[in-house]
Motif scaffolding. Structure first.
Motif, PDB file in Angstrom:
ATOM      1  N   THR A 178       3.444  -3.175  -9.155  1.00  0.00           N
ATOM      2  CA  THR A 178       3.784  -2.424 -10.361  1.00  0.00           C
ATOM      3  C   THR A 178       5.249  -1.996 -10.299  1.00  0.00           C
ATOM      4  N   THR A 179       5.750  -1.485 -11.415  1.00  0.00           N
ATOM      5  CA  THR A 179       7.127  -1.000 -11.421  1.00  0.00           C
ATOM      6  C   THR A 179       7.297   0.189 -10.474  1.00  0.00           C
ATOM      7  N   SER A 180       6.267   1.018 -10.341  1.00  0.00           N
ATOM      8  CA  SER A 180       6.350   2.145  -9.404  1.00  0.00           C
ATOM      9  C   SER A 180       6.549   1.648  -7.980  1.00  0.00           C
ATOM     10  N   ASP A 181       5.865   0.552  -7.629  1.00  0.00           N
ATOM     11  CA  ASP A 181       6.038  -0.024  -6.293  1.00  0.00           C
ATOM     12  C   ASP A 181       7.484  -0.461  -6.067  1.00  0.00           C
ATOM     13  N   ILE A 182       8.075  -1.098  -7.082  1.00  0.00           N
ATOM     14  CA  ILE A 182       9.461  -1.548  -6.971  1.00  0.00           C
ATOM     15  C   ILE A 182      10.393  -0.352  -6.775  1.00  0.00           C
ATOM     16  N   LEU A 183      10.216   0.692  -7.570  1.00  0.00           N
ATOM     17  CA  LEU A 183      11.080   1.869  -7.483  1.00  0.00           C
ATOM     18  C   LEU A 183      10.945   2.545  -6.122  1.00  0.00           C
ATOM     19  N   GLU A 184       9.717   2.638  -5.627  1.00  0.00           N
ATOM     20  CA  GLU A 184       9.510   3.291  -4.335  1.00  0.00           C
ATOM     21  C   GLU A 184      10.055   2.436  -3.194  1.00  0.00           C
ATOM     22  N   TYR A 185       9.917   1.124  -3.307  1.00  0.00           N
ATOM     23  CA  TYR A 185      10.484   0.237  -2.291  1.00  0.00           C
ATOM     24  C   TYR A 185      12.000   0.380  -2.239  1.00  0.00           C
ATOM     25  N   LEU A 186      12.648   0.444  -3.399  1.00  0.00           N
ATOM     26  CA  LEU A 186      14.099   0.570  -3.435  1.00  0.00           C
ATOM     27  C   LEU A 186      14.546   1.919  -2.877  1.00  0.00           C
ATOM     28  N   PHE A 187      13.716   2.949  -3.046  1.00  0.00           N
ATOM     29  CA  PHE A 187      14.039   4.257  -2.469  1.00  0.00           C
ATOM     30  C   PHE A 187      13.903   4.196  -0.951  1.00  0.00           C
ATOM     31  N   CYS A 188      12.758   3.658  -0.491  1.00  0.00           N
ATOM     32  CA  CYS A 188      12.542   3.432   0.943  1.00  0.00           C
ATOM     33  C   CYS A 188      11.352   2.488   1.112  1.00  0.00           C
TER      34      CYS A 188
END
Length: 206
Positions: A17-27
């Motif tokens: 999901t997009t949330s997964d992408i955002l969290e991956y980019l954060f850490c």
């Protein structure tokens, strides 16, 4: 790298999901703790998260005539759920179909425009762009962000093939973390660790 591209999303029962992408980019370790070990962030207690979610409930919509004249929009779809055999799914705030035969995702952000778009915002648009390409078979070379705290300022963001390629690399690594339990390295931005909900267990995992 161990056959990451061949992982079967259907057998894994998991999609990005997009949330997964955002969290991956954060850490990248967010994905390991939250999705593989199923340790909650308790994000419902975080004001910023709650505020960011409410923007989708009460945001002001852009005038259709404005979009038609300024961007060449011929059709507009709102709150569109899309999924892909790549193992992706998400709800696009708006899909704009343009006069030149291409399409563009439009996303609303409860944020102020700081004279630049951040990487996480760019890759969220890229994620939506890939979903649109897979579902509608049209080119997606750009997207738009509306910054609601800057009087609904509309910003155009280019989406290049190199961004699509990088996104697919991220999706492959994400899937290896969740499906195979690979423990990733932490973010290089150590300042992010100070307010991280996983900071007490992060370095204890072997």
């Amino acid at each position: 790298m161990e056959n990451i591209a061949e992982l079967n999303f259907d057998e894994a029962g998991y999609s990005i999901t997009t949330s997964d992408i955002l969290e991956y980019l954060f850490c990248p370790r967010f994905i390991y703790f939250q999705n593989y070990l199923a340790i909650s962030q308790h994000e419902e207690k975080r004001f910023k998260v709650q505020t960011g979610r409410t923007v989708h409930e009460d945001k002001a919509r852009l005038n259709p005539n404005y979009l038609r004249k300024k961007l060449g929009v011929v059709e507009r779809k709102k709150s569109v759920y899309l999924s892909s055999t790549r193992g992706m799914r998400g709800i696009v705030d708006e899909i704009l179909f343009l006069q030149d035969g291409s399409a563009a995702p439009l996303d609303y952000k409860y944020a102020e425009y700081k004279e630049r778009t951040f990487k996480n915002h760019r890759f969220q648009l890229t994620f939506y762009g890939l979903l649109i390409r897979d579902n509608y078979s049209v080119p997606v070379n750009k997207g738009y962000i509306v910054y609601t705290r800057s009087r609904n300022k509309l910003i155009e963001v280019g989406i290049t093939e190199s961004m699509y390629n990088e996104l697919q690399d991220i999706i492959a690594v994400l899937t290896s973390i969740v499906v195979q339990g690979k423990y990733p390295p932490p973010t290089k931005a150590k300042a992010r660790c100070l307010d991280c909900c996983y900071r007490n267990i992060c370095e204890k995992v072997i």
